[in-house]
Design a protein around this motif. Sequence first.
Motif, short mmCIF file in Angstrom:
data_model
loop_
_atom_site.label_atom_id
_atom_site.label_comp_id
_atom_site.label_asym_id
_atom_site.label_seq_id
_atom_site.Cartn_x
_atom_site.Cartn_y
_atom_site.Cartn_z
N ILE A 85 0.18 22.48 -1.47
CA ILE A 85 1.32 22.33 -2.49
C ILE A 85 1.46 20.98 -2.85
N ASP A 86 1.07 20.62 -3.99
CA ASP A 86 1.29 19.18 -4.54
C ASP A 86 2.01 19.41 -5.77
N ILE A 87 3.00 18.59 -5.97
CA ILE A 87 3.99 18.57 -6.85
C ILE A 87 3.39 18.19 -8.19
N ASP A 101 4.12 22.48 -6.89
CA ASP A 101 5.29 22.68 -6.38
C ASP A 101 5.87 21.47 -5.71
N ASP A 102 7.25 21.45 -5.58
CA ASP A 102 7.50 20.25 -4.82
C ASP A 102 7.56 21.01 -3.25
N GLY A 103 6.62 20.19 -2.36
CA GLY A 103 6.51 20.28 -1.11
C GLY A 103 7.79 20.75 -0.10
N ILE A 104 8.82 19.97 -0.66
CA ILE A 104 10.04 19.77 0.02
C ILE A 104 10.68 21.46 0.26
N LEU A 116 -12.79 8.67 5.56
CA LEU A 116 -12.04 8.19 6.65
C LEU A 116 -10.53 8.92 6.92
N TYR A 117 -10.11 8.70 5.77
CA TYR A 117 -8.83 9.40 5.59
C TYR A 117 -8.52 10.91 5.85
N HIS A 118 -9.34 11.34 5.02
CA HIS A 118 -9.42 13.06 4.93
C HIS A 118 -9.78 13.57 6.17
N VAL A 120 -9.24 0.73 1.44
CA VAL A 120 -8.70 0.66 0.30
C VAL A 120 -7.15 0.43 0.48
N TYR A 121 -6.49 0.66 1.65
CA TYR A 121 -5.03 0.80 1.90
C TYR A 121 -4.63 -0.64 2.10
N PRO A 122 -3.43 -0.88 2.00
CA PRO A 122 -2.99 -2.03 2.74
C PRO A 122 -3.06 -2.57 4.02
N TYR A 140 5.23 13.36 -13.08
CA TYR A 140 5.81 12.65 -12.01
C TYR A 140 5.52 11.12 -11.64
N GLN A 141 4.31 10.64 -12.10
CA GLN A 141 3.53 9.45 -11.89
C GLN A 141 2.60 9.04 -12.97
N PHE A 142 2.43 7.71 -12.71
CA PHE A 142 1.44 7.05 -13.73
C PHE A 142 -0.11 7.19 -12.91
N GLY A 199 9.95 7.40 -4.56
CA GLY A 199 9.64 8.71 -5.73
C GLY A 199 9.64 9.92 -5.16
N PRO A 200 8.82 11.15 -5.64
CA PRO A 200 8.83 12.29 -5.12
C PRO A 200 8.55 12.71 -3.60
N ALA A 201 8.03 11.55 -3.13
CA ALA A 201 7.57 11.61 -1.60
C ALA A 201 8.71 11.30 -0.66
N1 SAM Z 1 -4.23 9.41 0.47
C1 SAM Z 1 -3.10 9.09 -0.37
C2 SAM Z 1 -2.36 7.97 0.18
O1 SAM Z 1 -1.89 8.16 1.53
O2 SAM Z 1 -1.93 7.01 -0.41
C3 SAM Z 1 -2.42 10.31 -0.64
C4 SAM Z 1 -3.40 11.03 -1.50
S1 SAM Z 1 -2.40 12.50 -2.42
C5 SAM Z 1 -3.19 12.34 -3.88
C6 SAM Z 1 -0.58 12.27 -2.30
C7 SAM Z 1 -0.09 13.41 -3.32
O3 SAM Z 1 1.29 13.56 -2.71
C8 SAM Z 1 0.18 13.16 -4.82
O4 SAM Z 1 -0.93 13.84 -5.54
C9 SAM Z 1 1.41 13.33 -5.08
O5 SAM Z 1 1.44 14.33 -6.42
C10 SAM Z 1 2.01 14.33 -3.95
N2 SAM Z 1 3.38 14.25 -3.59
C11 SAM Z 1 4.07 13.25 -3.73
N3 SAM Z 1 5.48 13.77 -3.31
C12 SAM Z 1 5.22 15.19 -3.03
C13 SAM Z 1 6.13 16.24 -2.99
N4 SAM Z 1 7.52 16.08 -2.94
N5 SAM Z 1 5.72 17.51 -3.05
C14 SAM Z 1 4.55 17.99 -3.06
N6 SAM Z 1 3.45 16.73 -3.19
C15 SAM Z 1 3.85 15.60 -3.52
#
Ligand code: SAM
Length: 289
Positions: A111-113, A142-145, A66-68, A231-233, A36-38, A168-170
């Motif tokens: 559920i992470d893809i 799996d796909d969360g959608i 902070l984020y979590h 660390v985010y924009p 799905y990604q690099f 992409g997948p999100a």
């Molecule tokens: N904290 C991060 C951020 O905001 O940049 C997010 C971290 S978490 C690692 C993001 C996860 O979303 C990735 O592991 C990615 O595989 C997952 N993801 C993206 N699209 C998805 C989908 N359609 N279903 C399930 N997981 C998905």
Amino acid sequence: MSDSAKGTWFTEIFGDEGTAFGLEITAKLHEEQTQYQFLEVYDTKTFGKLMVLDGCVMLTSRDNFLYHEMMSHPALFTHPNPKKVAIIGGGDCGTLREVLKHPGVEKCTQIDIDEKVTWASQQWFPELCESNNDPRAELLFDDGIAWVKNCAPGTMDLIIIDSTDPVGPAEGLFAVDFYRDCLQALKPEGILVQQSESPLLHSHSIIRKMHDDMREAGFHQCHTLPFPQPVYPTGWWSCTMASPLGSVTHFRSEDVAAKTFATEYYNLEIHKAALAMPEFMKRHLARQA
Ligand code: SAM
């Protein structure tokens, strides 16, 4: 440390904004093209380990708390009695760990893809994975959608969308059809919370659209909580909470004050402060009459 990585920098360039964020790296620990990604993992000079997906910083050891914490505790303390929680994305397992600090949570399904993200987190961020074997945790790849679409109606107390950016997948996780499916999966007093990008960059665009889409899907109240994330924009990030019935600005403040688990950032004052809305955000998020 590999000589080639010594003294070099990881830089994420935000082309549209003409800005960049960099960390001095001491080693490249892993890279792979997953299905799905690099995926890249580095060791850095001062921020611990760094995980990158498709060139975008996901997390570092030093500031991921902070984020979590903000993706989990405000929503969990807003719901009256959260028992069944789903995390869409969140493959690094940091949000899962925070959710399972709440003794009342009976089950948390993540559920992470991309299972490679969880694999990498287990290798290089083991502290985030320390609750993965909790009997209340369920890890699905799996796909969360699709998972939300197929979820039994009216069964979830809280859905947390801890995803990558809306590409992409999100991409489909930032859409009115997906929010409708979330609403269907939630109990009437359920809560939805989604990572909602940078208040500075995205209040008039992604965040505004998120509020509109959530309301169109049937959520009654939406509120965006900003928090720091170096660390985010722009170094400033947010989550957006929505509820089909009740208020998302009232929370169980006495339970927060008496919480029985440790946090690094989140507490009663932080929750209250995060609910305060800067003037420019009020303007961008004001509802048209
Ligand atoms: N904290 C991060 C951020 O905001 O940049 C997010 C971290 S978490 C690692 C993001 C996860 O979303 C990735 O592991 C990615 O595989 C997952 N993801 C993206 N699209 C998805 C989908 N359609 N279903 C399930 N997981 C998905």
